[in-house]
Design a protein around this motif. Sequence first.
Motif, PDB file in Angstrom:
ATOM      1  N   LEU A 118     -61.252  19.807  43.555  1.00  0.00           N
ATOM      2  CA  LEU A 118     -60.453  18.432  42.963  1.00  0.00           C
ATOM      3  C   LEU A 118     -59.036  19.492  42.537  1.00  0.00           C
ATOM      4  O   LEU A 118     -58.048  18.488  42.927  1.00  0.00           O
ATOM      5  CB  LEU A 118     -61.096  18.123  41.976  1.00  0.00           C
ATOM      6  CG  LEU A 118     -60.429  16.701  41.349  1.00  0.00           C
ATOM      7  CD1 LEU A 118     -60.538  15.733  42.489  1.00  0.00           C
ATOM      8  CD2 LEU A 118     -60.936  16.329  40.231  1.00  0.00           C
ATOM      9  N   ASN A 132     -61.972  25.251  42.482  1.00  0.00           N
ATOM     10  CA  ASN A 132     -61.902  24.102  41.941  1.00  0.00           C
ATOM     11  C   ASN A 132     -61.459  23.270  42.932  1.00  0.00           C
ATOM     12  O   ASN A 132     -60.541  23.194  43.199  1.00  0.00           O
ATOM     13  CB  ASN A 132     -61.017  24.188  40.461  1.00  0.00           C
ATOM     14  CG  ASN A 132     -61.335  22.787  39.789  1.00  0.00           C
ATOM     15  OD1 ASN A 132     -61.417  21.874  40.823  1.00  0.00           O
ATOM     16  ND2 ASN A 132     -61.114  22.484  38.600  1.00  0.00           N
ATOM     17  N   TRP A 178     -63.948  15.154  43.900  1.00  0.00           N
ATOM     18  CA  TRP A 178     -64.085  16.129  44.495  1.00  0.00           C
ATOM     19  C   TRP A 178     -64.953  16.603  45.629  1.00  0.00           C
ATOM     20  O   TRP A 178     -64.600  17.353  46.356  1.00  0.00           O
ATOM     21  CB  TRP A 178     -64.660  17.061  43.396  1.00  0.00           C
ATOM     22  CG  TRP A 178     -66.276  17.074  43.327  1.00  0.00           C
ATOM     23  CD1 TRP A 178     -66.836  16.207  42.337  1.00  0.00           C
ATOM     24  CD2 TRP A 178     -67.097  17.748  44.098  1.00  0.00           C
ATOM     25  NE1 TRP A 178     -68.207  16.306  42.758  1.00  0.00           N
ATOM     26  CE2 TRP A 178     -68.488  17.340  43.635  1.00  0.00           C
ATOM     27  CE3 TRP A 178     -67.012  18.696  45.208  1.00  0.00           C
ATOM     28  CZ2 TRP A 178     -69.730  17.786  44.342  1.00  0.00           C
ATOM     29  CZ3 TRP A 178     -68.495  19.102  45.747  1.00  0.00           C
ATOM     30  CH2 TRP A 178     -69.405  18.810  45.230  1.00  0.00           C
ATOM     31  N   GLN A 202     -65.510  18.102  39.179  1.00  0.00           N
ATOM     32  CA  GLN A 202     -64.392  18.694  39.846  1.00  0.00           C
ATOM     33  C   GLN A 202     -64.886  19.452  41.049  1.00  0.00           C
ATOM     34  O   GLN A 202     -63.929  19.870  41.804  1.00  0.00           O
ATOM     35  CB  GLN A 202     -63.513  19.320  38.892  1.00  0.00           C
ATOM     36  CG  GLN A 202     -63.012  18.532  37.722  1.00  0.00           C
ATOM     37  CD  GLN A 202     -62.144  19.272  36.684  1.00  0.00           C
ATOM     38  OE1 GLN A 202     -61.988  20.544  36.813  1.00  0.00           O
ATOM     39  NE2 GLN A 202     -61.923  18.752  35.522  1.00  0.00           N
ATOM     40  N   GLY A 203     -65.932  20.078  41.057  1.00  0.00           N
ATOM     41  CA  GLY A 203     -66.461  20.805  42.202  1.00  0.00           C
ATOM     42  C   GLY A 203     -66.017  22.339  41.957  1.00  0.00           C
ATOM     43  O   GLY A 203     -65.138  23.069  42.765  1.00  0.00           O
TER      44      GLY A 203
END
Length: 492
Positions: free
Chosen positions: A208, A206, A144, A176-177
């Motif tokens: 990713l 999000n 991510w 995932q960020g």
Amino acid sequence: MSEKLNILFAAAEVVPFAKTGGLADVAGALPKALQKLGHNIKVVMPRYYTVETEKLEKLPAPLGVPMGIMGELWAGVYKTTLPKSKVEIYFIDYEHYFGRSGLYGDENGGYHDNDNRFVFFSKAALQLCKMLHFTPDIIHANDWHTAALPVLAKTRFVHDFAYAASVLTIHNLQHQGHFYKGVMDVMEVGWEYFNPYSLESSESVNILKGGIAEADAVTTVSKKYALEIQTPEFGFGLDGHIRVHNHKLFGILNGVDYTEWNPAVDKFLAQNYDVGNMRGKLTCKEDLQKHFHLAVRDDVPLIGFVGRFVKQKGIELIAGVINKLLDHDIQVVMLGTGEYWAEDFFSEVARFRDNFALHAGYSNELAHKIEAGSDMFLMPSLFEPCGLNQIYSLRYGTLPIVRATGGLDDTIINFDAQHKIGNGFKFYDATAEALYNTVLWAVDVYNNKKEAFQRMQKFAMQEHFSWEDSAKEYEKVYLFALQHKRGNNYEI
């Protein structure tokens, strides 16, 4: 592959400069293997405060990084080469974001501004290409932290990277960020990308997810993990999104640097050994027992563990059975750090058990000694995208005991008593009982089927997982990504 490519390889951590997990190992090794195949590759990572600048070359001009509503920020750039190679690696130096004690967080959790930190880094990587007059054919993002790159190359930076194809490698889907949607105004990719098919997830960003949507190809670090992340159990909420994009998803197993992980030349061992002469392994076992103040016995099965004390690594499963296992005539040594409860729990076990020892922390030297001195190696991961320690263990003749997931399932062949083949021991259910029974099975083979155990060791030591093989698979993915970018059909 006849076409020689310009490749930008961006990662948040790279061995030997900074490491928290397997991403760093890949970023430190894969670029070198790709360069040996003839490609022109440049690696870029943040300059954390732990990366000393004295031995680095500083580029004379500062690097301007546009950050949307935050304005333009200015960074320094340092340069050197990856060890034992001519691969150039560049460090983005911005003290406000990267001059901290941790890479992603500290004892209080993840840094509150990780969104801006890594959007900044991703943009800086692209700005660096412009500064160096380097035109990449492939932009290779990792996890991510740099998953914004495929989106940025299509939007904010499209005029500079219109012909570059993007590849995103997922080393661990769990992270995932997820961030507040206001980061869209920092990314400058256009609010039209804030939708459920790209960056939007439950009214937040999000990163990713957006990278998966916009990349020309997506890879994971084992074939099994590429299948697993398309299921609810391993998809962490993105399984449906990934299934939509599985036409461009590929699993490529990580390689191993056998110049470092090889008992025949390992500088950390009490005595070197190889498949043709295994006597040195007993010396290494004795050395390990003495280091941990365990009874020096060559007849007792010694089981090692090296890893993070976190749920993913199955640490709760080990905690659930360790005392019951230690009632048997075995020895167990553990090296690792992580969740405080686990460190405290295993420290208490070490106080009261004379056949168990713990080193809370990390030591590269001790990791090598455990790989060589143990008879078996424990990896009961709940999920494992690739895993490297089980591959190291094979080379050291230390038979892995693993849960059959991800790269562990891809690399370990379960012992078949009837045909007397295999290179380790696998269990399938993520339960303490399954782990307990499998360890006792392995111990029984060690104690009562010596010839079969030794045959497994020699078979394991001759297994080979090279970065050269992995790099050739990445070449195929790069060609796929380029054809995808150009609107052509191409199958691997």
